[in-house]
Design a protein around this motif. Structure first.
Motif, PDB file in Angstrom:
ATOM      1  N   SER A  89       9.266   3.836  -2.202  1.00 23.62           N
ATOM      2  CA  SER A  89       8.188   3.356  -3.074  1.00 23.62           C
ATOM      3  C   SER A  89       8.865   2.538  -4.164  1.00 23.62           C
ATOM      4  O   SER A  89       9.421   3.106  -5.108  1.00 23.62           O
ATOM      5  CB  SER A  89       7.447   4.522  -3.732  1.00 23.62           C
TER       6      SER A  89
ATOM      7  N   ALA B 298      10.767   7.839  -0.755  1.00 21.15           N
ATOM      8  CA  ALA B 298       9.803   7.262  -1.699  1.00 21.15           C
ATOM      9  C   ALA B 298      10.351   7.281  -3.129  1.00 21.15           C
ATOM     10  O   ALA B 298      10.155   6.333  -3.887  1.00 21.15           O
ATOM     11  CB  ALA B 298       8.479   8.025  -1.626  1.00 21.15           C
ATOM     12  N   HIS B 299      11.052   8.365  -3.477  1.00 19.99           N
ATOM     13  CA  HIS B 299      11.536   8.499  -4.865  1.00 19.99           C
ATOM     14  C   HIS B 299      12.897   7.842  -5.093  1.00 19.99           C
ATOM     15  O   HIS B 299      13.409   7.897  -6.204  1.00 19.99           O
ATOM     16  CB  HIS B 299      11.627   9.984  -5.241  1.00 19.99           C
TER      17      HIS B 299
ATOM     18  N   HIS C 217       7.543   1.004  -6.416  1.00 23.37           N
ATOM     19  CA  HIS C 217       6.851   1.214  -7.694  1.00 23.37           C
ATOM     20  C   HIS C 217       7.264   2.494  -8.400  1.00 23.37           C
ATOM     21  O   HIS C 217       6.990   2.652  -9.586  1.00 23.37           O
ATOM     22  CB  HIS C 217       5.326   1.188  -7.481  1.00 23.37           C
TER      23      HIS C 217
ATOM     24  N   GLU D 217       0.818  -1.217   0.000  1.00 26.45           N
ATOM     25  CA  GLU D 217       0.000   0.000   0.000  1.00 26.45           C
ATOM     26  C   GLU D 217       0.853   1.269   0.000  1.00 26.45           C
ATOM     27  O   GLU D 217       0.508   2.276   0.612  1.00 26.45           O
ATOM     28  CB  GLU D 217      -0.975  -0.049   1.187  1.00 26.45           C
ATOM     29  N   GLY D 218       1.965   1.164  -0.701  1.00 29.73           N
ATOM     30  CA  GLY D 218       2.758   2.343  -0.986  1.00 29.73           C
ATOM     31  C   GLY D 218       3.531   2.910   0.191  1.00 29.73           C
ATOM     32  O   GLY D 218       3.414   2.461   1.334  1.00 29.73           O
TER      33      GLY D 218
ATOM     34  N   ILE E 271       5.129   5.354   5.593  1.00 33.18           N
ATOM     35  CA  ILE E 271       5.393   6.571   6.369  1.00 33.18           C
ATOM     36  C   ILE E 271       4.651   6.486   7.707  1.00 33.18           C
ATOM     37  O   ILE E 271       5.199   6.802   8.768  1.00 33.18           O
ATOM     38  CB  ILE E 271       4.970   7.818   5.552  1.00 33.18           C
TER      39      ILE E 271
ATOM     40  N   ASP F 256      11.891   9.834   4.265  1.00 32.22           N
ATOM     41  CA  ASP F 256      10.936   9.482   3.208  1.00 32.22           C
ATOM     42  C   ASP F 256      11.734   9.439   1.915  1.00 32.22           C
ATOM     43  O   ASP F 256      11.993  10.469   1.283  1.00 32.22           O
ATOM     44  CB  ASP F 256       9.816  10.538   3.131  1.00 32.22           C
TER      45      ASP F 256
ATOM     46  N   THR G  90      12.347  14.449   3.899  1.00 36.53           N
ATOM     47  CA  THR G  90      11.873  13.955   2.601  1.00 36.53           C
ATOM     48  C   THR G  90      12.993  14.144   1.577  1.00 36.53           C
ATOM     49  O   THR G  90      13.330  15.270   1.226  1.00 36.53           O
ATOM     50  CB  THR G  90      10.630  14.748   2.150  1.00 36.53           C
TER      51      THR G  90
ATOM     52  N   TYR H 229      10.124  15.832  -4.882  1.00 38.53           N
ATOM     53  CA  TYR H 229       9.451  15.537  -6.163  1.00 38.53           C
ATOM     54  C   TYR H 229      10.221  16.098  -7.361  1.00 38.53           C
ATOM     55  O   TYR H 229      10.165  15.592  -8.472  1.00 38.53           O
ATOM     56  CB  TYR H 229       8.020  16.103  -6.141  1.00 38.53           C
TER      57      TYR H 229
HETATM   58  C1  LIG Z   1       7.791  12.321  -1.447  1.00 44.16           C
HETATM   59  C2  LIG Z   1       6.697  11.299  -1.435  1.00 44.16           C
HETATM   60  N1  LIG Z   1       6.504  10.559  -0.343  1.00 44.16           N
HETATM   61  C3  LIG Z   1       5.541   9.615  -0.281  1.00 44.16           C
HETATM   62  C4  LIG Z   1       4.708   9.388  -1.338  1.00 44.16           C
HETATM   63  C5  LIG Z   1       3.635   8.340  -1.238  1.00 44.16           C
HETATM   64  O1  LIG Z   1       4.042   7.233  -1.946  1.00 44.16           O
HETATM   65  P1  LIG Z   1       3.060   6.082  -2.457  1.00 44.16           P
HETATM   66  O2  LIG Z   1       2.400   6.588  -3.679  1.00 44.16           O
HETATM   67  O3  LIG Z   1       3.990   4.941  -2.707  1.00 44.16           O
HETATM   68  O4  LIG Z   1       2.099   5.791  -1.361  1.00 44.16           O
HETATM   69  C6  LIG Z   1       4.864  10.139  -2.515  1.00 44.16           C
HETATM   70  C7  LIG Z   1       3.979   9.924  -3.668  1.00 44.16           C
HETATM   71  O5  LIG Z   1       4.072  10.491  -4.700  1.00 44.16           O
HETATM   72  C8  LIG Z   1       5.887  11.125  -2.558  1.00 44.16           C
HETATM   73  O6  LIG Z   1       6.060  11.888  -3.647  1.00 44.16           O
END
Ligand SMILES: Cc1ncc(COP(=O)(O)O)c(C=O)c1O
Length: 445
Positions: free
Chosen positions: A213, A188-189, A215, A75-76, A81, A186, A158, A162
């Motif tokens: 993430s 994620a990227h 994915h 679930e991402g 987080i 975080d 973070t 982005y």
């Molecule tokens: C910086 C950041 N953290 C967390 C997330 C959440 O990630 P996920 O889509 O895998 O739940 C994103 C999603 O774009 C993100 O850009």
């Protein structure tokens, strides 16, 4: 090197068993993937008590990242987080925790603070940034904040953001260690960061916990993500992690996503991903050089992102993104300033050629004159939880000045908060809301 989850499902399919279990499609192919979509049948292990095939695949992933433990999520990073902050909450004696965070967090961070009733101490860049996505914080600022507030229980950063900026995680982690405060990242990227020539994954640079993430930058189905706990983190983080994660997840995790994570785990362990990544990074780097030679203003540090400061080339980010779309290129993100494109190991040579040729067809123009609306220090008068769960009414942003934000407002993409629950709405916040085409806001009664 192995794919235990996929191997189990292969053998289940070839057994020809009659499926008297969930899901209701019984493996009948409409989408084409149903046969591989199973539930927790005998031998399929349990994600939140992974002692069988899922556990083996997680261990393989953990070895690839050099972590003490890696947990799969279907679930991402949104779930990861919440898990990271939940671990902080469940391993602390304190009832209320305080987390230090540069402001460019993802929405999931705010949701976690609401659910776990955590207080946030925000950090803002010394030089105001031009996008809510970016928050250029120096390690010195982190040190000053930790020295100045001994109530802070953890630091949350973070990185990459982005737009593709990467924070100095190594220095920040040294500061956090010296102050005795866990560092949560975080990432994620940045799941791919450990597979570059120089390993710059947060776990390698000293973070205590981080999420990826899978994915976003690994060849993984949407939803696949990872929580890594480092070898230096307290043992109780490892013990609590699965329990906390299960609080934020469905009891029916997707086995399709688990199979996809299983394949990624194998590709990372075998070195296949590293080898393909180096070719992709090289191809994207060549594109960047070509674009720079054409006069396009590029920004960000990331090797898998191509971020263009469109406004300096005569276009709003959204205009440039539309121009690219017409030429067969679909970007990841655009706003008034930027266009962000993300590459991956399965982008082809043809993709990269098309990318360059699209930029060649769009003329670089004079920089736009635009008003920069940086997010300045905000004032909070209620806890995020109290405000988020308050009775609220919806008002036009023009009427919101001086009122208290109820549920946090984020721009749809990139899901970075503009107004956070409990904050007093300032003129500056109103300007930014409008910039992201947000015209209504929920305020506390
Ligand atoms: C910086 C950041 N953290 C967390 C997330 C959440 O990630 P996920 O889509 O895998 O739940 C994103 C999603 O774009 C993100 O850009």
């Amino acid at each position: 090197m192995s794919t235990p989850v996929n191997d189990f499902i292969d053998s289940y399919i070839s057994s020809g068993a009659s499926r008297f279990h969930m899901p209701g499609h019984k493996g009948a192919c409409k989408l084409g993937i149903e046969q591989r979509d199973i539930t927790e049948i005998s031998g399929a292990d349990y994600l939140y008590d992974a002692q069988g095939i899922i556990g083996q695949s997680e261990q393989q992933m953990s070895r690839a990242f050099g972590s003490a433990k890696t947990l799969f999520s279907t679930e991402g990073s949104s779930q990861c987080i919440k898990t990271m902050l939940g671990i902080m909450r469940l391993t602390s004696e304190k009832q209320r925790l305080s987390v230090l965070a540069p402001r460019n967090v993802h929405k999931a961070f705010i949701d976690a603070c609401i659910l776990l009733d955590m207080d946030i101490v925000w950090l803002y860049p010394e030089t105001p940034g031009e996008s809510i996505c970016c928050c250029d914080i120096t390690p010195k600022q982190i040190k000053q904040a930790l020295d100045g507030n001994k109530d802070i229980d953890c630091c949350y950063v973070t990185s990459p953001d982005y737009i593709g900026n990467i924070a100095d995680i190594k220095s920040i982690s040294q500061i956090c260690k010296a102050e005795g405060v866990p560092l949560l990242v975080d990432n994620a990227h940045g799941a791919y960061l450990g597979s570059l020539n120089e390993n710059i994954h947060p776990i390698a640079l000293g973070a205590d916990i981080c999420c990826d993430s899978a994915h976003k930058t690994l060849p993984c189905l949407t939803g696949g993500a990872l929580v890594h706990i480092s070898k230096q983190a307290p043992k109780e983080f490892l013990d609590r992690a699965k329990t906390v994660m299960s609080m934020f997840g469905s009891t029916s995790p997707s086995y399709l996503i688990l199979q996809s994570l299983d394949i990624c785990s194998d590709m990372l362990a075998s070195g296949e991903f590293r080898q393909k990544l180096s070719q992709t990074v090289c191809a994207l780097d060549k594109c960047k050089q070509r674009l720079a030679a054409l006069g396009w203003k590029l920004c960000g540090d990331e090797q898998l992102k191509l971020s263009v400061r469109a406004s300096e080339c005569g276009y709003s980010g959204d205009e440039l993104a539309n121009g690219l779309r017409k030429l067969g290129i679909e970007p990841e993100y655009s706003d008034s300033e930027y266009v962000v494109l993300m590459a991956g190991i399965y982008n082809t040579r043809n993709d990269f050629d098309r990318l360059v040729s699209a930029f060649e067809k769009i003329p670089v123009k004079q920089a736009l004159r635009r008003e920069i609306v940086p997010l300045c220090q905000t004032k909070s008068v209620m806890s995020v939880r109290q405000a988020a769960f308050s009775r609220y009414r919806t008002v036009s942003v023009d009427d919101a000045l001086g009122k208290i934000c109820a549920m946090t407002v984020t721009a749809c993409q990139p899901s970075v908060p503009v107004a956070v629950s409990g904050e007093v709405i300032s003129q500056q916040i109103i300007k930014i809301l409008k910039r992201y085409s947000i015209f209504e806001i929920n305020v506390v009664y």
